[in-house]
Design a protein around this motif. Sequence first.
Motif, PDB file in Angstrom:
ATOM      1  N   THR A 305       0.627  -1.188  -0.070  1.00  0.00           N
ATOM      2  CA  THR A 305       0.109  -0.038   0.111  1.00  0.00           C
ATOM      3  C   THR A 305       0.950   1.217   0.028  1.00  0.00           C
ATOM      4  O   THR A 305       0.351   2.569  -0.127  1.00  0.00           O
ATOM      5  CB  THR A 305      -0.872   0.032   1.220  1.00  0.00           C
ATOM      6  OG1 THR A 305      -0.010  -0.170   2.554  1.00  0.00           O
ATOM      7  CG2 THR A 305      -1.967  -1.323   1.263  1.00  0.00           C
ATOM      8  N   ALA A 306       2.223   1.009   0.144  1.00  0.00           N
ATOM      9  CA  ALA A 306       3.035   2.255   0.178  1.00  0.00           C
ATOM     10  C   ALA A 306       2.854   3.188  -1.075  1.00  0.00           C
ATOM     11  O   ALA A 306       3.141   4.395  -1.141  1.00  0.00           O
ATOM     12  CB  ALA A 306       4.543   1.947   0.484  1.00  0.00           C
ATOM     13  N   ARG A 307       2.828   2.508  -2.259  1.00  0.00           N
ATOM     14  CA  ARG A 307       2.767   3.387  -3.255  1.00  0.00           C
ATOM     15  C   ARG A 307       1.357   4.115  -3.616  1.00  0.00           C
ATOM     16  O   ARG A 307       1.495   5.175  -4.280  1.00  0.00           O
ATOM     17  CB  ARG A 307       2.718   2.252  -4.672  1.00  0.00           C
ATOM     18  CG  ARG A 307       1.651   1.225  -4.647  1.00  0.00           C
ATOM     19  CD  ARG A 307       1.618   0.573  -6.011  1.00  0.00           C
ATOM     20  NE  ARG A 307       0.280  -0.522  -5.854  1.00  0.00           N
ATOM     21  CZ  ARG A 307       0.178  -1.301  -6.944  1.00  0.00           C
ATOM     22  NH1 ARG A 307       1.065  -1.602  -7.910  1.00  0.00           N
ATOM     23  NH2 ARG A 307      -0.930  -2.129  -6.808  1.00  0.00           N
ATOM     24  N   LEU A 308       0.504   3.885  -2.653  1.00  0.00           N
ATOM     25  CA  LEU A 308      -0.659   4.664  -2.829  1.00  0.00           C
ATOM     26  C   LEU A 308      -0.339   6.228  -1.744  1.00  0.00           C
ATOM     27  O   LEU A 308      -1.210   7.174  -2.110  1.00  0.00           O
ATOM     28  CB  LEU A 308      -1.759   3.889  -2.222  1.00  0.00           C
ATOM     29  CG  LEU A 308      -2.272   2.881  -2.953  1.00  0.00           C
ATOM     30  CD1 LEU A 308      -3.495   1.933  -2.072  1.00  0.00           C
ATOM     31  CD2 LEU A 308      -2.517   3.148  -4.256  1.00  0.00           C
ATOM     32  N   TRP A 309       0.515   6.199  -0.917  1.00  0.00           N
ATOM     33  CA  TRP A 309       0.830   7.115  -0.071  1.00  0.00           C
ATOM     34  C   TRP A 309       2.129   8.006   0.190  1.00  0.00           C
ATOM     35  O   TRP A 309       2.263   8.766   0.762  1.00  0.00           O
ATOM     36  CB  TRP A 309      -0.124   6.886   1.428  1.00  0.00           C
ATOM     37  CG  TRP A 309       0.478   5.786   2.049  1.00  0.00           C
ATOM     38  CD1 TRP A 309       0.129   4.664   1.822  1.00  0.00           C
ATOM     39  CD2 TRP A 309       1.402   5.951   3.035  1.00  0.00           C
ATOM     40  NE1 TRP A 309       0.851   3.829   2.601  1.00  0.00           N
ATOM     41  CE2 TRP A 309       1.599   4.690   3.392  1.00  0.00           C
ATOM     42  CE3 TRP A 309       2.210   6.725   3.671  1.00  0.00           C
ATOM     43  CZ2 TRP A 309       2.651   4.051   4.308  1.00  0.00           C
ATOM     44  CZ3 TRP A 309       3.263   6.407   4.503  1.00  0.00           C
ATOM     45  CH2 TRP A 309       3.379   5.179   5.048  1.00  0.00           C
ATOM     46  N   VAL A 310       2.880   6.996  -0.375  1.00  0.00           N
ATOM     47  CA  VAL A 310       4.460   7.404  -0.094  1.00  0.00           C
ATOM     48  C   VAL A 310       4.952   8.056  -1.207  1.00  0.00           C
ATOM     49  O   VAL A 310       4.952   7.740  -2.437  1.00  0.00           O
ATOM     50  CB  VAL A 310       5.284   6.135   0.294  1.00  0.00           C
ATOM     51  CG1 VAL A 310       6.652   6.709   0.300  1.00  0.00           C
ATOM     52  CG2 VAL A 310       5.154   5.861   1.539  1.00  0.00           C
ATOM     53  N   PHE A 311       5.513   9.497  -0.961  1.00  0.00           N
ATOM     54  CA  PHE A 311       5.992  10.243  -1.943  1.00  0.00           C
ATOM     55  C   PHE A 311       7.424  10.330  -1.981  1.00  0.00           C
ATOM     56  O   PHE A 311       8.008  10.568  -0.799  1.00  0.00           O
ATOM     57  CB  PHE A 311       5.316  11.600  -2.157  1.00  0.00           C
ATOM     58  CG  PHE A 311       5.943  12.568  -2.874  1.00  0.00           C
ATOM     59  CD1 PHE A 311       5.449  12.581  -4.061  1.00  0.00           C
ATOM     60  CD2 PHE A 311       7.074  13.515  -2.399  1.00  0.00           C
ATOM     61  CE1 PHE A 311       6.075  13.857  -5.249  1.00  0.00           C
ATOM     62  CE2 PHE A 311       7.586  14.491  -3.402  1.00  0.00           C
ATOM     63  CZ  PHE A 311       7.055  14.570  -4.685  1.00  0.00           C
ATOM     64  N   TYR A 312       8.170  10.091  -3.272  1.00  0.00           N
ATOM     65  CA  TYR A 312       9.502  10.584  -3.072  1.00  0.00           C
ATOM     66  C   TYR A 312       9.691  11.430  -4.308  1.00  0.00           C
ATOM     67  O   TYR A 312       8.999  11.899  -4.950  1.00  0.00           O
ATOM     68  CB  TYR A 312      10.045   9.026  -4.018  1.00  0.00           C
ATOM     69  CG  TYR A 312       9.830   7.747  -2.988  1.00  0.00           C
ATOM     70  CD1 TYR A 312      10.821   7.545  -1.916  1.00  0.00           C
ATOM     71  CD2 TYR A 312       9.152   6.735  -3.225  1.00  0.00           C
ATOM     72  CE1 TYR A 312      10.665   6.342  -0.947  1.00  0.00           C
ATOM     73  CE2 TYR A 312       9.034   5.631  -2.306  1.00  0.00           C
ATOM     74  CZ  TYR A 312       9.717   5.602  -1.249  1.00  0.00           C
ATOM     75  OH  TYR A 312       9.735   4.558  -0.442  1.00  0.00           O
ATOM     76  N   GLY A 313      10.953  11.750  -4.052  1.00  0.00           N
ATOM     77  CA  GLY A 313      11.377  13.059  -4.880  1.00  0.00           C
ATOM     78  C   GLY A 313      11.302  13.035  -6.379  1.00  0.00           C
ATOM     79  O   GLY A 313      11.027  14.069  -6.915  1.00  0.00           O
ATOM     80  N   ASP A 314      11.395  11.740  -6.966  1.00  0.00           N
ATOM     81  CA  ASP A 314      11.337  11.533  -8.425  1.00  0.00           C
ATOM     82  C   ASP A 314      10.242  11.097  -8.855  1.00  0.00           C
ATOM     83  O   ASP A 314       9.871  10.770  -9.974  1.00  0.00           O
ATOM     84  CB  ASP A 314      12.492  10.520  -8.782  1.00  0.00           C
ATOM     85  CG  ASP A 314      12.143   9.259  -8.119  1.00  0.00           C
ATOM     86  OD1 ASP A 314      11.443   9.030  -7.108  1.00  0.00           O
ATOM     87  OD2 ASP A 314      12.810   8.283  -8.443  1.00  0.00           O
TER      88      ASP A 314
END
Length: 316
Positions: A305-314
């Motif tokens: 589920t991290a891809r739904l709420w974790v934001f990375y700089g790129d």
Amino acid sequence: MTLLHTSSPSVPAPVAPGPKPKRRTGNQPQAYVFLAPWIAGAVLLTVGPMIVSLYLSFTDYDLFTEPHWVGFDNFVRMFTDDARYLQSVKVTLIYVLASVPLKLIASLLVAMLLNTRAASNGFYRAAFYAPSLLGASVAAALVWRAMFTEGGPVNELLDSVGLHTPSWVDDPSYSLWSIVLLAVWQFGAPMVIFLAGLKQIPRELYEAAEVDGAGPLHRFWHITLPMLSPVIFFNLVLEAIHAFQAFTPAFVIGGGRGGPADSALFYTLYLFQRGFEDFRMGYASAMAWVLLVVIGIVTAVIFRTARLWVFYGDNR
């Protein structure tokens, strides 16, 4: 009549590939020599015991006689004929769902406070981090138990403001929450990680938001949380795993038996009782493997589920 001869451009002949360079293998024996202590420790102290534990989980073993193969009987008995096991699952889930979010919220709030210029002194950082140095120690749990017993500082403080509560560690309605508060109080480790993450957020983002008229809550929701989401993800995974493995506070504060009416019967505490007090090592091994699978599933769900709420700089 003159004949003009136009020559076509010459095409270079293909060059046959040369032999591939050979890998250097001269240092491999020395590498294995230096790795030997780690390999021996991993095999003897981790992989070997895990394999033995997996075998024992399918046996009836009391530490004194030969293991007797029983198949899946231990696993079936857990969920169908062991009320205390189900109680330990319930208590542990409540503890994880309560302590992990509260601990992360407390650590983030304190980290944001320490990130300001007024509270950037190293003394405050050390003071807030100090409880985490105790870790899950017996000394910290004993002091905490003394604080929440009848006539302790916490009861006297609550009585002074008109809130009359019984002894927390002796009341089934309060004993688990005293352990939750102990976990939240030791928020120093995630706080330091949050503070490092806050230092990496560009100040220009806040300045641009202020120019656009964004208030503090708007800046926190749209700048701080998205930019800090990788750190939140990291702390969430670590704290969830640690919460499932909690043992010492439950053992000390609960008096070694799981508290009144098994209200503080943690999973690991019940596992310890079955394995080292009742000498049902096969049953305890089965419990350990169920815990391992559950922790693996929870960790996988968090990663999924991290891809739904974790934001990375790129991210785009």
